[in-house]
Design a protein around this motif. Structure first.
Motif, PDB file in Angstrom:
ATOM      1  N   GLN A 200       0.821  -1.207   0.000  1.00 51.71           N
ATOM      2  CA  GLN A 200       0.000   0.000   0.000  1.00 51.71           C
ATOM      3  C   GLN A 200       0.856   1.259   0.000  1.00 51.71           C
ATOM      4  OE1 GLN A 200      -2.692  -0.263   3.298  1.00 51.71           O
ATOM      5  NE2 GLN A 200      -3.614  -2.192   2.586  1.00 51.71           N
ATOM      6  N   GLU A 201       1.885   1.277   0.842  1.00 48.54           N
ATOM      7  CA  GLU A 201       2.744   2.463   0.905  1.00 48.54           C
ATOM      8  C   GLU A 201       3.551   2.628  -0.377  1.00 48.54           C
ATOM      9  OE1 GLU A 201       2.306   4.529   3.147  1.00 48.54           O
ATOM     10  OE2 GLU A 201       1.209   3.333   4.613  1.00 48.54           O
ATOM     11  N   MET A 202       3.964   1.525  -0.976  1.00 50.58           N
ATOM     12  CA  MET A 202       4.714   1.610  -2.232  1.00 50.58           C
ATOM     13  C   MET A 202       3.836   2.142  -3.362  1.00 50.58           C
ATOM     14  SD  MET A 202       7.941   0.866  -2.199  1.00 50.58           S
ATOM     15  CE  MET A 202       8.181   0.512  -3.920  1.00 50.58           C
ATOM     16  N   ARG A 203       2.585   1.710  -3.394  1.00 51.81           N
ATOM     17  CA  ARG A 203       1.699   2.203  -4.438  1.00 51.81           C
ATOM     18  C   ARG A 203       1.448   3.707  -4.265  1.00 51.81           C
ATOM     19  NH1 ARG A 203      -4.689   1.241  -5.429  1.00 51.81           N
ATOM     20  NH2 ARG A 203      -4.741   1.954  -7.574  1.00 51.81           N
ATOM     21  N   TYR A 204       1.257   4.142  -3.042  1.00 48.87           N
ATOM     22  CA  TYR A 204       1.057   5.568  -2.801  1.00 48.87           C
ATOM     23  C   TYR A 204       2.305   6.369  -3.179  1.00 48.87           C
ATOM     24  CZ  TYR A 204       0.098   9.885  -0.269  1.00 48.87           C
ATOM     25  OH  TYR A 204      -0.095  11.208   0.065  1.00 48.87           O
ATOM     26  N   LEU A 205       3.478   5.845  -2.805  1.00 47.57           N
ATOM     27  CA  LEU A 205       4.732   6.540  -3.109  1.00 47.57           C
ATOM     28  C   LEU A 205       4.959   6.608  -4.611  1.00 47.57           C
ATOM     29  CD1 LEU A 205       7.377   7.822  -2.125  1.00 47.57           C
ATOM     30  CD2 LEU A 205       8.346   5.522  -1.963  1.00 47.57           C
ATOM     31  N   GLN A 206       4.640   5.546  -5.334  1.00 49.41           N
ATOM     32  CA  GLN A 206       4.843   5.548  -6.784  1.00 49.41           C
ATOM     33  C   GLN A 206       3.975   6.593  -7.475  1.00 49.41           C
ATOM     34  OE1 GLN A 206       3.123   2.394  -9.048  1.00 49.41           O
ATOM     35  NE2 GLN A 206       4.863   2.253 -10.454  1.00 49.41           N
TER      36      GLN A 206
END
Length: 409
Positions: A317-323
């Motif tokens: 979830q955090e990686m998708r938001y960061l991307q």
């Protein structure tokens, strides 16, 4: 002054100048005859300066004119004058014999060259080439220091973005209306040409995040040295490290001395060589720092092996938001780069679907590849804007045994 012999001498003098290549016209000779009526003919210096001022029109003819003047006015009328010629042009000069095998053999035959034994080094690698192929995990402290010096020789620069500001450009695509008004106000009329402008370019911000947990301990110092080099080479760079918590070390790495900068950074980080909670640390970054630093098309670089003790779904979830918040997301893994590598750990498997560029960081060659990727990042497809409440929608559940085949970019 109107004596026929004197005029004949002036004509003969003009002919002598033309014979050596100095262009003298009949009108110049007539002007010289009239000018000499205003000077003292018994003063040789006055006559010389007058004739030179009227007859010489090129700077390179000054020396030649003085030579012809001294030779001509020294001899009586009717005696032949040996006038010098111009030196041959460069294309007419004889060419010097270049270096050939025959000339080298003749030089060796004279016995002037000392015989020396030269070892055959064909097929061997230099120390620098060998160092570029050696993995960081296998390097000695001296080799790591040499690798750090070699990293500083790379050309570190981030790609550039087109801004909204305009800058004057003669070949620009837009007419600079403000420039037209400025020129018109200064000249009191419309300018003869229309000034033009184009959109300015600026380097993209770079955000660096490094894993300093226990699994990355052997690479942590080298990674921080890389971050220090990037901060010294580029502007608008932010650096963070994480283990069980997120720490910002940008002020510490701004120090010029690399050893002092690393010591200050190590003193500031409290979870050095500890556990790993990548998802929680990225969540802290997204909540606290993303709005401050992820601006104007920033490039995010994460250096980690992907070993995470947290929840893989939270990391995804955090990686998708960061991307979706950054322009480009690059992940450097020190274990990648081998043909048999696969992200078997749950953390790396959860993060990999949201990584734009997955690159190895195992040796100097891989860092050179990273430098090239950082410089050639270009705009891709525009991602949709999402909020933190929408991140968890549509993310597949990642199991601990999920595997992805690594394809070298």
């Amino acid at each position: 002054m109107t004596d026929a012999p004197f005029v004949a001498n002036l004509v003969a003098f003009g002919r002598a100048l033309r014979s050596v290549g100095i262009p003298v016209t009949p009108a110049q000779t007539a002007d010289l005859a009239r000018a000499l009526t205003w000077v003292d003919l018994t003063d040789r210096a006055q006559v010389f300066r007058t004739a030179r001022a009227i007859l010489v029109t090129r700077k390179e003819d000054l020396v030649l004119f003085e030579t012809v003047f001294n030779l001509f006015w020294r001899h009586p009328e009717g005696q032949s004058v040996s006038t010098p010629r111009r030196p041959p042009a460069p294309r007419d000069r004889p060419r010097r014999e270049g270096f050939t095998i025959a000339t080298y053999a003749a030089f060796r035959a004279r016995g002037e060259l000392e015989e020396r034994d030269v070892a055959d080094r064909a097929g061997t690698f230099s120390d620098q080439e060998r160092l570029q192929r050696k993995r960081f995990a296998e390097m000695s402290p001296e080799e790591l220091e040499a690798a750090r010096r070699l990293m500083r020789t790379f050309r570190w620069e981030a790609s550039r973005r087109v801004t909204r500001r305009r800058t004057p450009d003669p070949s620009g695509s837009e007419i600079d209306l403000r420039g037209v008004l400025r020129h018109a106000g200064r000249l009191g009329a419309l300018p003869a040409y229309l000034p033009r402008r184009t959109r300015a370019e600026k380097q993209r911000p770079v955000i660096l995040l490094a894993d300093v947990s226990g699994s990355m301990e052997r690479y942590s110092k080298l990674v921080l040295q890389l971050f220090h080099t990037l901060m010294r080479s580029m502007s608008d760079v932010e650096t963070f490290v994480f283990g069980t918590r997120l720490s910002r070390i940008t002020p510490q790495l701004r120090l010029r001395n690399v050893d002092r900068a690393l010591a200050e950074a190590a003193h500031h980080v409290v979870d050095w060589a500890g556990g790993t909670r990548i998802g929680a640390c990225l969540g802290d970054f997204n909540r606290t720092w993303s709005r401050r630093v992820l601006r104007r098309g920033a490039i995010v670089v994460v250096v980690s092996d992907g070993c995470d003790r947290g929840d893989p779904e939270a990391l995804a979830q955090e990686m998708r938001y960061l991307q979706h918040r950054c322009h480009r997301l690059i992940w450097l893994n020190p274990h990648a780069g081998h043909e048999d590598y696969a992200p078997r750990v749950a953390g790396m498997a959860a993060a990999l679907p949201f990584v734009d560029d997955f690159l190895p960081a195992r040796d100097i060659r891989s860092l050179k590849e990273f430098a090239d990727t950082l410089a050639r990042v270009r705009g891709g497809a525009r991602r949709a804007r999402i909020g933190r409440t929408e991140v968890s929608r549509g993310i597949p559940r990642v199991e601990s045994d999920t595997r992805f085949d690594y394809v070298s970019s």
